[in-house]
Every structure is written in structure tokens, then in C-alpha cells.
Design an enzyme around this catalytic site. Structure first.
Site, short mmCIF file in Angstrom:
data_model
loop_
_atom_site.label_atom_id
_atom_site.label_comp_id
_atom_site.label_asym_id
_atom_site.label_seq_id
_atom_site.Cartn_x
_atom_site.Cartn_y
_atom_site.Cartn_z
CE LYS A 52 58.54 20.42 27.33
NZ LYS A 52 59.99 20.75 27.36
CE LYS A 108 46.98 29.95 43.74
NZ LYS A 108 48.36 30.00 43.19
N GLY A 154 55.82 18.33 20.20
CA GLY A 154 55.15 18.66 19.21
C GLY A 154 56.07 20.05 18.49
CG LEU A 181 46.47 36.24 34.60
CD1 LEU A 181 45.39 37.41 34.83
CD2 LEU A 181 46.86 36.01 36.28
CB ALA A 182 45.26 29.51 34.58
CG HIS A 206 24.25 40.86 58.14
ND1 HIS A 206 25.36 41.51 58.27
CD2 HIS A 206 23.60 40.87 59.53
CE1 HIS A 206 25.52 41.66 59.56
NE2 HIS A 206 24.43 41.14 60.31
#
Length: 466
Positions: free
Chosen positions: A34, A51, A116, A319-320, A444
Site C-alpha cells: 500500500k 540501526k 490489497g 521479528l523480521a 584469538h
């Protein structure tokens, strides 16, 4: 009238991924959105822009508070240009949504701009720029969610705002009152605290991030208090009133006393609700739950056999990446494949700094289920990599079955945990034991060593560096 094998209503991460996978599997596919840009809440006013703001504000905080200790001296005052920061955020959004346009063209997916709605179980009416009607053998509803509100709060979207408006402010608040100590409130609260706003977080429950492991909540609460945020737990908001440029919030504490908070902005972040407005579900005969979600079975199929629903509009975590998995799942189901989703292994992430991430069961859940478990925990400040970068807050905690040593949950707070959690998901997908992880070589110095050390701690309590 055009006919399709699959039509998807909604172009968020669930919808557009479903469309791509359907097209890859040879189905003639259409997607209906839409708004004028694809990507849904996540790409336009959610995950991606928040983000971008978190990243920009983090750079500012590093420059003002930590550069000097690294031997970096910047002459003169460091200032925030909020207009430029928000313009950069929008550029990131535009580039990302433009990438979805490219993917639709690349995969020969027809895109319709407009609202829709169901005419019946196989026909969709489109109102808007691409007005008309299409027919589809199968339909996937991926209409997502919208911010929730409390019934007595009037959202004027100027001073009493949702996360959408918080990403478009024209000024840095003097005092932002955040109602809700969940993911959205904490992320945006941290953005504006870094930029100089006083921040008060009001949470109804007795801790922030109430659905995550209590250890994570406690550690992040310490971080916010250290940043001089006021953290008001066990407070029930009673009223929010705007008087000119001032917002007054009244809340009842656990002693039954009414406490008053005054600020110039109030961010209402009390969760999200499934969005089916304008979908005309009755015309298709779809059933909704008492929470407004579309009812689906274990195949994400509704009570109408050719209609499926995914993402925030159905049960489960909003969640995406959960929506993406479900979009792929439905596409492959329609193609006759046998995909799977393990909802226990969908990770959750909070993009504050330090980042918070988790997968699997919490200690509280294991106790409630009567499962005997052991705990291995390792602090970030014991890592050479953390000391080198100055990111000392946080820990990794691994919960393993007391008898079999299988990893049942991994909970972490610290630098780069949003990325580190993927190691835990892989391990748990293959039913690794804590000892399995402890015997894997970790480079490390890295933050990932905290996972190995936590696994060692869970395996006969033999962490090496504490």
C-alpha cells in the site's frame, strides 16, 4: 484480469522474501504494497533506520567520551547535527528499499502499489495507484504490525509519539520519557541519551526486557543506569497529558503511590499489534484470534486452504528474520518441498550497546519446566579483545542439560553479540553439547572466545581465563 500462482499482500521482510522464493521456484508471483516504497515497517521505519540512528549516535558517544583515552584529540567542540544524522538515516533507508525494487525486477515479480483487500478467497482488490483486481491460486498475507497504544493515551505524533516519529525528530529532546522497557524503547532511548537528552524509562514489569533471561535484564539495566538514565520499574502508567511543549506522565509505583514525570517528549513503546486493517478478512472467510492475529496451522495455512499468513500478523515473536523464515517456508511448501522451522532457535537481539542476544530457553523457562540444567558463564572483561577495544560490559551464559550436556539456551550481552549469537544457533541446530563448543578452536583475540569459555565453564567448570 491478471492471474498468478501466488499473490502476496505486504512487502516487508516476510512478504518480499516469500515473493523471491516463490519466483525462484517457478511460480508466477505478484506482491501488493500500500505504500510507495517496498520493505514494510522493518526497512522504512523499523529495523534499518533505527540501526542507522544507533550507529550514528554511537559514533558521537565514542568521539565525546572515549576518543581521548585512545589518544585521539579533536580540537573544538563536537556537535550533533540532528538534521544531517536523520538525512543519513533516510539515505540508508532509500538505498535499502531501492534494493528490494531491484530484486523484484530481477525475479520478474509484478509489484502493485495500493491497498490489497480480499474480494473472495482467490481475488484481491487493489485500491490506490495500481487500482484494479487480480486473481491468485494461492495468497500469502504478510501485512505485519503497527505500534500498540494504551487506551487512555492520545498519540498526537508531535510530543506524544511512537517509534516512527522518534526517527524523524527535528530537535534533540531535553527530557524524553519512554513508556515501555522493551527492545524499541531501550534502543531509541539510548539513541537520544547519547545525543544529550535526559531519559526516563517507565516499565510496568519489575525489569526491562521482561521476556529475556533475567541475567541479561539486570546487566543492561546497570549499563543504562551508568549512562544516567532513570529506570523506573514496576510503575503502572495512569495518564499522559500534553500541555503545550510539556508532557506529564503519571504512574503508580508498587507502593501504590502516584508519581509524576515531566518531559518535552513521550515515546510510547508498549509493543506492537497485528495489522489487518482494510484487509477485509471476512470476505475470504479467515479466522482471527482474540489477539487479532490470523489463525494458522503448523504449515502457516489459514482455515481457508489456499491462503497462508506469515510474520507479525500471526502468532510468535514479531521479528523480521522470523517472518523471512516463514516466507521461505510457505514458498517451499507450495512447491511441494518439506521445509522446517524450529521456533525455539529463532534468535532475539537488542541493538543497544552493549548488544543483547539470546536463543533457546531461559533459566526461568527451564526452572518452570522442571529441567535440570547447568550454567557456564564468562565475563567480557576477562577477554583480551574486550580490553583492547574498551568494551568490557557483559557476559556469555550457556545453559546445558545436566545429564546430556546438550545446549538448551545461550544468552549474551556485550560487544558484537548480535553477530555472535549465530554461532549458538548453528550449535543448537545440530544439537551440540557444551563440550562440543568448548573443543572448537576460536580465533584469538576475539569476542567469540567468550562463547568457548562459557562452554568450558559449563563443562566441568573449567574456563581457562577466569
Amino acid at each position: 484480469m491478471k492471474s498468478y500462482d501466488v499473490a502476496i499482500i505486504g512487502s516487508g521482510p516476510g512478504g518480499y522474501v516469500a515473493a523471491i522464493r516463490c519466483a525462484q521456484l517457478g511460480m508466477k508471483t505478484a506482491i501488493i504494497e500500500k505504500y510507495s516504497t517496498l520493505g514494510g515497517t522493518c526497512l522504512n521505519v523499523g529495523c534499518i533506520p533505527s540501526k542507522a540512528m544507533l550507529s550514528s549516535s554511537h559514533h558521537y558517544e565514542e568521539a565525546t567520551k572515549h576518543f581521548e583515552e585512545h589518544g585521539i584529540e579533536i580540537p573544538g567542540d563536537i556537535k550533533v547535527n540532528l538534521e544531517k544524522m536523520i538525512a543519513r538515516k533516510q539515505a540508508v533507508v532509500d538505498q535499502t528499499t531501492g534494493g528490494i525494487d531491484f530484486l523484484m525486477k530481477k525475479n520478474n515479480i509484478d509489484v502493485y502499489e495500493g491497498l490489497g483487500s480480499f474480494k473472495d478467497a482467490t481475488h484481491i482488490k487493489i485500491d490506490g495507484k495500481d487500482a484494479g483486481e487480480i486473481e491468485a491460486k494461492n495468497i500469502i498475507v504478510a501485512t505485519g504490525s503497527k505500534p500498540s497504544n494504551l487506551p487512555f493515551i492520545t498519540l498526537d505524533k508531535e510530543r506524544v509519539i511512537t517509534s516512527t516519529e522518534a526517527l524523524e525528530l527535528k530537535e534533540i529532546p531535553k527530557h524524553m520519557i519512554v513508556i515501555g522497557g522493551g527492545v524499541i524503547g531501550l534502543e531509541l532511548g539510548q539513541v537520544y541519551r547519547r545525543l544529550g537528552a535526559e531519559v526516563t524509562v517507565i516499565e510496568f514489569m519489575d525489569r526491562i526486557l521482561p521476556t529475556m533471561d533475567a541475567g541479561l535484564s539486570k546487566e543492561l539495566n546497570k549499563v543504562f543506569k551508568k549512562a544516567k538514565c532513570k529506570m523506573m520499574m514496576s510503575h503502572k502508567v495512569q495518564s499522559v497529558e500534553r500541555n503545550g511543549d510539556e508532557v506529564v506522565v503519571k504512574a503508580e509505583n508498587k507502593k501504590g503511590e502516584v508519581v509524576e514525570f515531566k518531559g518535552d517528549y513521550c515515546l510510547v513503546s508498549v509493543g506492537r499489534r497485528p495489522y489487518t486493517d482494510g484487509l477485509n478478512v471476512d470476505a475470504a472467510g479467515l479466522k482471527l484470534t482474540d489477539r487479532g492475529q490470523i489463525e494458522v496451522n503448523e504449515h502457516l495455512q489459514t482455515n481457508v486452504s489456499n491462503i497462508y499468513a506469515i510474520g507479525d500478523v500471526v502468532k510468535g515473536a514479531m521479528l523480521a528474520h522470523k517472518a523471512e523464515e516463514e516466507g521461505t517456508f510457505v514458498a517451499e511448501t507450495l512447491a511441494g518441498q518439506k521445509p522446517h522451522i524450529d521456533y525455539n532457535l529463532i534468535p532475539g537481539v537488542v541493538y543497544t550497546w552493549p548488544e543483547v542476544a539470546a536463543v533457546g530457553k531461559t533459566e526461568e523457562e527451564l526452572k518452570d519446566a522442571g529441567v535440570e540444567y547447568k550454567v557456564g558463564q564468562f565475563p567480557f572483561r576477562a577477554l583480551g579483545r574486550a580490553r583492547a577495544s574498551g568494551d568490557l560490559d557483559g557476559f556469555v551464559k550457556i545453559l546445558a542439560d545436566k545429564t546430556t550436556d546438550e545446549v538448551l539456551g545461550v544468552h549474551m550481552i556485550g560487544a558484537r553479540c548480535a553477530d555472535l549469537i549465530a554461532e549458538a544457533v548453528v550449535a543448537m541446530e545440530y544439537r551440540a553439547s557444551a563440550e562440543d563448543i568448548s573443543r572448537m578452536s576460536h580465533a584469538h583475540p576475539t569476542f567469540a572466545e567468550a562463547i568457548k569459555e562459557a562452554a568450558l565453564a559449563a563443562t566441568e567448570d573449567r574456563a581457562l581465563h577466569v
